[in-house]
Design an enzyme around this catalytic site. Structure first.
Site, PDB file in Angstrom:
ATOM      1  N   ASN A  89       9.306   1.700   9.584  1.00  0.00           N
ATOM      2  CA  ASN A  89       8.265   1.734  10.619  1.00  0.00           C
ATOM      3  C   ASN A  89       7.272   2.879  10.434  1.00  0.00           C
ATOM      4  OD1 ASN A  89       7.220   0.999  13.418  1.00  0.00           O
ATOM      5  ND2 ASN A  89       7.888   3.111  13.750  1.00  0.00           N
ATOM      6  N   TYR A 155      -6.279   2.147   5.406  1.00  0.00           N
ATOM      7  CA  TYR A 155      -5.129   1.795   6.239  1.00  0.00           C
ATOM      8  C   TYR A 155      -4.886   0.290   6.231  1.00  0.00           C
ATOM      9  CZ  TYR A 155      -2.250   1.411  10.485  1.00  0.00           C
ATOM     10  OH  TYR A 155      -1.252   1.132  11.394  1.00  0.00           O
ATOM     11  N   LYS A 159      -1.612  -1.927   4.840  1.00  0.00           N
ATOM     12  CA  LYS A 159      -0.821  -2.814   5.680  1.00  0.00           C
ATOM     13  C   LYS A 159      -0.791  -4.241   5.135  1.00  0.00           C
ATOM     14  CE  LYS A 159       0.560   0.176   8.704  1.00  0.00           C
ATOM     15  NZ  LYS A 159       1.992   0.504   8.855  1.00  0.00           N
TER      16      LYS A 159
END
Length: 252
Positions: A89, A155, A159
């Protein structure tokens, strides 16, 4: 969902989504190793979660450090005998204009979001392979891996890559009964986002369901993927965003 006698590692869990995942796992009987780079945050979180229903221990450290990742896996096995669930996570968001984005910021985002996830999955999968009992690995992606978002090129790139990693690892891990999936949260109310007084109002206005997610919304989806109910689900990504990616209005 019963996690009695299951041993789990959750990174980036001192607060927010990771904390809620740990809390829900422990409530359902799991033994959880809670990681956060902030030592005080990790220890306080573990103390708060530990109950008579389950155990939560803190392992503060940098989740992008390959040696430390192996230490967490070793600790799970030496203390509790096995490793059944891993939830990668931990991640960082470094906003920045594409035209001036620095190599330092880019490399740090990739090191934590991609490198940390990749090598935690590697260490965990090797252990699960040795155990010959299968296991569940879950990555945390983001809606920004599906839809463009201003100032988040690096970012969002990281992802999206996590979701491809999960698909690719199906080939590697399925023979050993190890599942690997990804959740992609949208706007979520956490300690960090609630520092912005306009965050909840802004996202409520542009989310079809009329509100941003709470951490429990994300945690419940995560628990499903690592539960026995999802033993035949692998290589998948689940967007949890109240419908935002269907229409994708900008918050700016």
């Amino acid at each position: 969902m019963n996690f009695e006698n299951k041993v789990a590692i959750v990174t980036g869990a001192g607060q927010g989504i990771g904390f809620e995942i740990c809390k829900q796992l422990v409530t359902r009987g799991a033994i959880v190793i809670l990681n956060d780079i902030d030592e005080a945050l990790a220890r306080n979180a573990a103390d708060e979660i530990t109950s008579d229903k389950g155990i939560c221990i803190a392992m503060p450290g940098d989740s992008s450090d390959v040696t430390f990742l192996q230490q967490m896996v070793n600790t799970a096995v030496s203390r509790y005998g096995s490793l059944d669930i891993v939830i990668a996570n931990a991640g960082i968001t470094l906003f920045g204009d594409f035209f001036t984005y620095s190599p330092t910021a880019f490399n740090r985002v990739m090191q934590v979001n991609l490198g940390g996830t990749f090598f935690l999955a590697q260490a965990a999968a090797n252990q699960m392979k040795r155990q010959e009992q299968g296991g569940a690995i879950l990555f945390t992606s983001s809606v920004t891996g599906h839809q463009a978002h201003k100032d988040l090129a690096a970012y969002g790139m990281s992802k999206a890559a996590l979701e491809m990693l999960a698909k690719n690892l199906v080939i590697e891990l399925s023979p050993f009964k190890i599942t690997v999936n990804t959740i992609a949260p949208g706007a979520t109310l956490t300690e960090r986002t609630q520092d912005d007084p306009s965050y909840e109002k802004t996202w409520a206005a542009i989310t079809p369901m009329g509100r941003p997610a709470g951490t429990l919304d994300i945690a419940q989806a995560a628990l499903f993927f690592v539960s026995d109910y999802a033993r035949h689900i692998t290589g998948q990504s689940l967007v949890i965003d109240g419908g935002w990616t269907s229409i994708s209005p900008s918050p700016f």
